[in-house]
Design a protein around this motif. Structure first.
Motif, PDB file in Angstrom:
ATOM      1  N   MET A 160       0.847  -1.176   0.000  1.00  0.00           N
ATOM      2  CA  MET A 160       0.000   0.000   0.000  1.00  0.00           C
ATOM      3  C   MET A 160       0.893   1.240   0.000  1.00  0.00           C
ATOM      4  O   MET A 160       1.839   1.342   0.777  1.00  0.00           O
ATOM      5  CB  MET A 160      -0.888  -0.037   1.236  1.00  0.00           C
ATOM      6  N   GLY A 161       0.628   2.189  -0.910  1.00  0.00           N
ATOM      7  CA  GLY A 161       1.450   3.388  -1.040  1.00  0.00           C
ATOM      8  C   GLY A 161       1.154   4.411   0.044  1.00  0.00           C
ATOM      9  O   GLY A 161       0.187   4.301   0.794  1.00  0.00           O
ATOM     10  N   ARG A 162       2.038   5.405   0.079  1.00  0.00           N
ATOM     11  CA  ARG A 162       1.834   6.466   1.053  1.00  0.00           C
ATOM     12  C   ARG A 162       0.734   7.409   0.594  1.00  0.00           C
ATOM     13  O   ARG A 162       0.573   7.662  -0.586  1.00  0.00           O
ATOM     14  CB  ARG A 162       3.127   7.251   1.223  1.00  0.00           C
ATOM     15  N   LYS A 163       0.005   7.937   1.555  1.00  0.00           N
ATOM     16  CA  LYS A 163      -1.056   8.895   1.269  1.00  0.00           C
ATOM     17  C   LYS A 163      -0.415  10.226   0.882  1.00  0.00           C
ATOM     18  O   LYS A 163       0.531  10.681   1.531  1.00  0.00           O
ATOM     19  CB  LYS A 163      -1.922   9.054   2.511  1.00  0.00           C
ATOM     20  N   LYS A 164      -0.910  10.832  -0.203  1.00  0.00           N
ATOM     21  CA  LYS A 164      -0.366  12.113  -0.639  1.00  0.00           C
ATOM     22  C   LYS A 164      -0.784  13.197   0.351  1.00  0.00           C
ATOM     23  O   LYS A 164      -1.963  13.346   0.667  1.00  0.00           O
ATOM     24  CB  LYS A 164      -0.854  12.453  -2.039  1.00  0.00           C
ATOM     25  N   LEU A 165       0.193  13.942   0.839  1.00  0.00           N
ATOM     26  CA  LEU A 165      -0.044  14.992   1.820  1.00  0.00           C
ATOM     27  C   LEU A 165      -0.424  16.288   1.117  1.00  0.00           C
ATOM     28  O   LEU A 165       0.257  16.720   0.186  1.00  0.00           O
ATOM     29  CB  LEU A 165       1.217  15.209   2.667  1.00  0.00           C
ATOM     30  N   GLU A 166      -1.519  16.870   1.533  1.00  0.00           N
ATOM     31  CA  GLU A 166      -1.926  18.155   0.985  1.00  0.00           C
ATOM     32  C   GLU A 166      -1.043  19.236   1.593  1.00  0.00           C
ATOM     33  O   GLU A 166      -0.865  19.299   2.816  1.00  0.00           O
ATOM     34  CB  GLU A 166      -3.396  18.420   1.319  1.00  0.00           C
ATOM     35  N   ILE A 167      -0.478  20.075   0.736  1.00  0.00           N
ATOM     36  CA  ILE A 167       0.421  21.126   1.210  1.00  0.00           C
ATOM     37  C   ILE A 167      -0.413  22.337   1.618  1.00  0.00           C
ATOM     38  O   ILE A 167      -0.968  23.053   0.782  1.00  0.00           O
ATOM     39  CB  ILE A 167       1.446  21.509   0.126  1.00  0.00           C
ATOM     40  N   LYS A 168      -0.515  22.513   2.923  1.00  0.00           N
ATOM     41  CA  LYS A 168      -1.225  23.654   3.492  1.00  0.00           C
ATOM     42  C   LYS A 168      -0.669  23.842   4.905  1.00  0.00           C
ATOM     43  O   LYS A 168      -0.047  22.942   5.470  1.00  0.00           O
ATOM     44  CB  LYS A 168      -2.734  23.417   3.513  1.00  0.00           C
ATOM     45  N   PRO A 169      -0.851  25.020   5.481  1.00  0.00           N
ATOM     46  CA  PRO A 169      -0.326  25.237   6.838  1.00  0.00           C
ATOM     47  C   PRO A 169      -0.908  24.236   7.838  1.00  0.00           C
ATOM     48  O   PRO A 169      -2.094  23.918   7.795  1.00  0.00           O
ATOM     49  CB  PRO A 169      -0.778  26.661   7.179  1.00  0.00           C
ATOM     50  N   ILE A 170      -0.055  23.745   8.713  1.00  0.00           N
ATOM     51  CA  ILE A 170      -0.476  22.793   9.738  1.00  0.00           C
ATOM     52  C   ILE A 170      -0.990  23.597  10.927  1.00  0.00           C
ATOM     53  O   ILE A 170      -0.283  24.450  11.477  1.00  0.00           O
ATOM     54  CB  ILE A 170       0.696  21.870  10.150  1.00  0.00           C
ATOM     55  N   GLU A 171      -2.211  23.319  11.341  1.00  0.00           N
ATOM     56  CA  GLU A 171      -2.850  24.083  12.404  1.00  0.00           C
ATOM     57  C   GLU A 171      -2.331  23.707  13.787  1.00  0.00           C
ATOM     58  O   GLU A 171      -2.081  24.563  14.628  1.00  0.00           O
ATOM     59  CB  GLU A 171      -4.372  23.899  12.344  1.00  0.00           C
ATOM     60  N   ASN A 172      -2.155  22.406  14.039  1.00  0.00           N
ATOM     61  CA  ASN A 172      -1.708  21.925  15.346  1.00  0.00           C
ATOM     62  C   ASN A 172      -0.252  22.325  15.570  1.00  0.00           C
ATOM     63  O   ASN A 172       0.631  21.969  14.793  1.00  0.00           O
ATOM     64  CB  ASN A 172      -1.869  20.401  15.410  1.00  0.00           C
ATOM     65  N   LYS A 173       0.006  23.046  16.660  1.00  0.00           N
ATOM     66  CA  LYS A 173       1.338  23.596  16.913  1.00  0.00           C
ATOM     67  C   LYS A 173       2.396  22.507  17.100  1.00  0.00           C
ATOM     68  O   LYS A 173       3.499  22.604  16.558  1.00  0.00           O
ATOM     69  CB  LYS A 173       1.287  24.510  18.143  1.00  0.00           C
ATOM     70  N   SER A 174       2.071  21.449  17.835  1.00  0.00           N
ATOM     71  CA  SER A 174       3.061  20.396  18.068  1.00  0.00           C
ATOM     72  C   SER A 174       3.335  19.612  16.779  1.00  0.00           C
ATOM     73  O   SER A 174       4.486  19.271  16.482  1.00  0.00           O
ATOM     74  CB  SER A 174       2.611  19.461  19.186  1.00  0.00           C
ATOM     75  N   SER A 175       2.305  19.337  15.998  1.00  0.00           N
ATOM     76  CA  SER A 175       2.492  18.657  14.712  1.00  0.00           C
ATOM     77  C   SER A 175       3.324  19.510  13.763  1.00  0.00           C
ATOM     78  O   SER A 175       4.185  19.003  13.039  1.00  0.00           O
ATOM     79  CB  SER A 175       1.150  18.358  14.046  1.00  0.00           C
ATOM     80  N   ARG A 176       3.069  20.816  13.799  1.00  0.00           N
ATOM     81  CA  ARG A 176       3.827  21.732  12.944  1.00  0.00           C
ATOM     82  C   ARG A 176       5.301  21.720  13.317  1.00  0.00           C
ATOM     83  O   ARG A 176       6.167  21.686  12.455  1.00  0.00           O
ATOM     84  CB  ARG A 176       3.249  23.141  13.070  1.00  0.00           C
ATOM     85  N   GLN A 177       5.605  21.698  14.632  1.00  0.00           N
ATOM     86  CA  GLN A 177       6.999  21.692  15.088  1.00  0.00           C
ATOM     87  C   GLN A 177       7.691  20.391  14.707  1.00  0.00           C
ATOM     88  O   GLN A 177       8.841  20.391  14.274  1.00  0.00           O
ATOM     89  CB  GLN A 177       7.071  21.914  16.609  1.00  0.00           C
ATOM     90  N   VAL A 178       6.990  19.259  14.847  1.00  0.00           N
ATOM     91  CA  VAL A 178       7.562  17.957  14.481  1.00  0.00           C
ATOM     92  C   VAL A 178       7.858  17.928  12.985  1.00  0.00           C
ATOM     93  O   VAL A 178       8.947  17.519  12.544  1.00  0.00           O
ATOM     94  CB  VAL A 178       6.613  16.809  14.885  1.00  0.00           C
ATOM     95  N   THR A 179       6.892  18.380  12.180  1.00  0.00           N
ATOM     96  CA  THR A 179       7.076  18.400  10.726  1.00  0.00           C
ATOM     97  C   THR A 179       8.229  19.311  10.347  1.00  0.00           C
ATOM     98  O   THR A 179       9.050  18.969   9.496  1.00  0.00           O
ATOM     99  CB  THR A 179       5.782  18.863  10.029  1.00  0.00           C
ATOM    100  N   PHE A 180       8.307  20.477  11.008  1.00  0.00           N
ATOM    101  CA  PHE A 180       9.406  21.410  10.729  1.00  0.00           C
ATOM    102  C   PHE A 180      10.747  20.746  11.004  1.00  0.00           C
ATOM    103  O   PHE A 180      11.663  20.812  10.181  1.00  0.00           O
ATOM    104  CB  PHE A 180       9.246  22.686  11.561  1.00  0.00           C
ATOM    105  N   SER A 181      10.879  20.113  12.144  1.00  0.00           N
ATOM    106  CA  SER A 181      12.157  19.482  12.518  1.00  0.00           C
ATOM    107  C   SER A 181      12.540  18.383  11.527  1.00  0.00           C
ATOM    108  O   SER A 181      13.690  18.313  11.075  1.00  0.00           O
ATOM    109  CB  SER A 181      12.078  18.895  13.922  1.00  0.00           C
ATOM    110  N   LYS A 182      11.581  17.519  11.186  1.00  0.00           N
ATOM    111  CA  LYS A 182      11.873  16.419  10.268  1.00  0.00           C
ATOM    112  C   LYS A 182      12.253  16.938   8.885  1.00  0.00           C
ATOM    113  O   LYS A 182      13.239  16.504   8.287  1.00  0.00           O
ATOM    114  CB  LYS A 182      10.669  15.484  10.155  1.00  0.00           C
ATOM    115  N   ARG A 183      11.475  17.873   8.379  1.00  0.00           N
ATOM    116  CA  ARG A 183      11.752  18.385   7.032  1.00  0.00           C
ATOM    117  C   ARG A 183      13.024  19.221   6.998  1.00  0.00           C
ATOM    118  O   ARG A 183      13.759  19.189   6.019  1.00  0.00           O
ATOM    119  CB  ARG A 183      10.561  19.175   6.514  1.00  0.00           C
ATOM    120  N   ARG A 184      13.300  19.964   8.065  1.00  0.00           N
ATOM    121  CA  ARG A 184      14.544  20.731   8.130  1.00  0.00           C
ATOM    122  C   ARG A 184      15.734  19.791   8.087  1.00  0.00           C
ATOM    123  O   ARG A 184      16.685  19.993   7.328  1.00  0.00           O
ATOM    124  CB  ARG A 184      14.577  21.573   9.406  1.00  0.00           C
TER     125      ARG A 184
END
Length: 195
Positions: free
Chosen positions: A1-25
């Motif tokens: 099963m493939g990965r779900k395509k992520l819609e590119i839009k601002p992440i509302e949840n602050k903790s999720s946004r920080q985790v995503t920022f760290s991983k992508r950085r």
């Protein structure tokens, strides 16, 4: 099963946004490191978080040296961008022309100060530089389009030339003469000689 395509839009949840920022950085820094190693390139990367925290990466060369080199090579571009932002602050060209007309009306000429004329001149120079930059941008796009058309025409020309070559080969194959035809041709050539 493939990965779900992520819609590119601002992440509302602050903790999720920080985790995503760290991983992508970290992923971005890893890609920059790979690029520098694989291609022997000087890479500088600056990332500023939403909390204004600065993260940087540089390969081989010092980050300041890379940025200085960039500044020297693209100084004119940076100046043009600065002029554009100043011109945008001063308003549209139409508003600027109206301002010039109002300042230079005959009845108002005596009330115009040197400082306002200098400021007016700066506004006009900024508008002129923005106009020239836009004109240059449009001309570069036109040149790029013409290059693409030229490439397409060259490819089409190449295809047509190969088709012509193939049709010439087919004609040459159809013109192959059998041994019986050769003797008939020889007879036709020698008959007039006998008369």
């Amino acid at each position: 099963m493939g990965r779900k395509k992520l819609e590119i839009k601002p992440i509302e949840n602050k903790s999720s946004r920080q985790v995503t920022f760290s991983k992508r950085r970290n992923g971005l820094i890893e890609k920059a490191r790979q690029l520098s190693v694989l291609c022997d390139a000087s890479v500088a990367l600056l990332v500023v978080s939403a909390s204004r925290k600065l993260y940087s990466f540089s390969s081989g060369d010092n980050l300041v040296k890379i940025l200085d080199r960039y500044g020297k090579q693209h100084g004119d571009d940076l100046k043009a961008l600065d002029r554009q932002s100043k011109a945008l602050d001063s308003g549209s060209h139409h508003e600027l022309l109206e301002l010039v007309e109002s300042k230079l009306e005959e009845s108002n000429v005596d009330n115009v100060s040197v400082g306002s004329l200098v400021q007016l001149e700066e506004h006009l120079e900024n508008a002129l530089s923005v106009t020239r930059a836009r004109k240059t941008e449009l001309m570069l796009k036109l040149v790029e389009n013409l290059k693409e058309k030229e490439k397409l025409l060259e490819e089409e020309n190449h295809v047509l030339a190969s088709q012509m070559e193939k049709s010439n080969l087919v004609r040459a194959d159809n013109m192959v003469v059998s041994p019986g035809q050769i003797s008939d041709i020889n007879l036709l050539v020698t008959l007039p000689l006998l008369n």
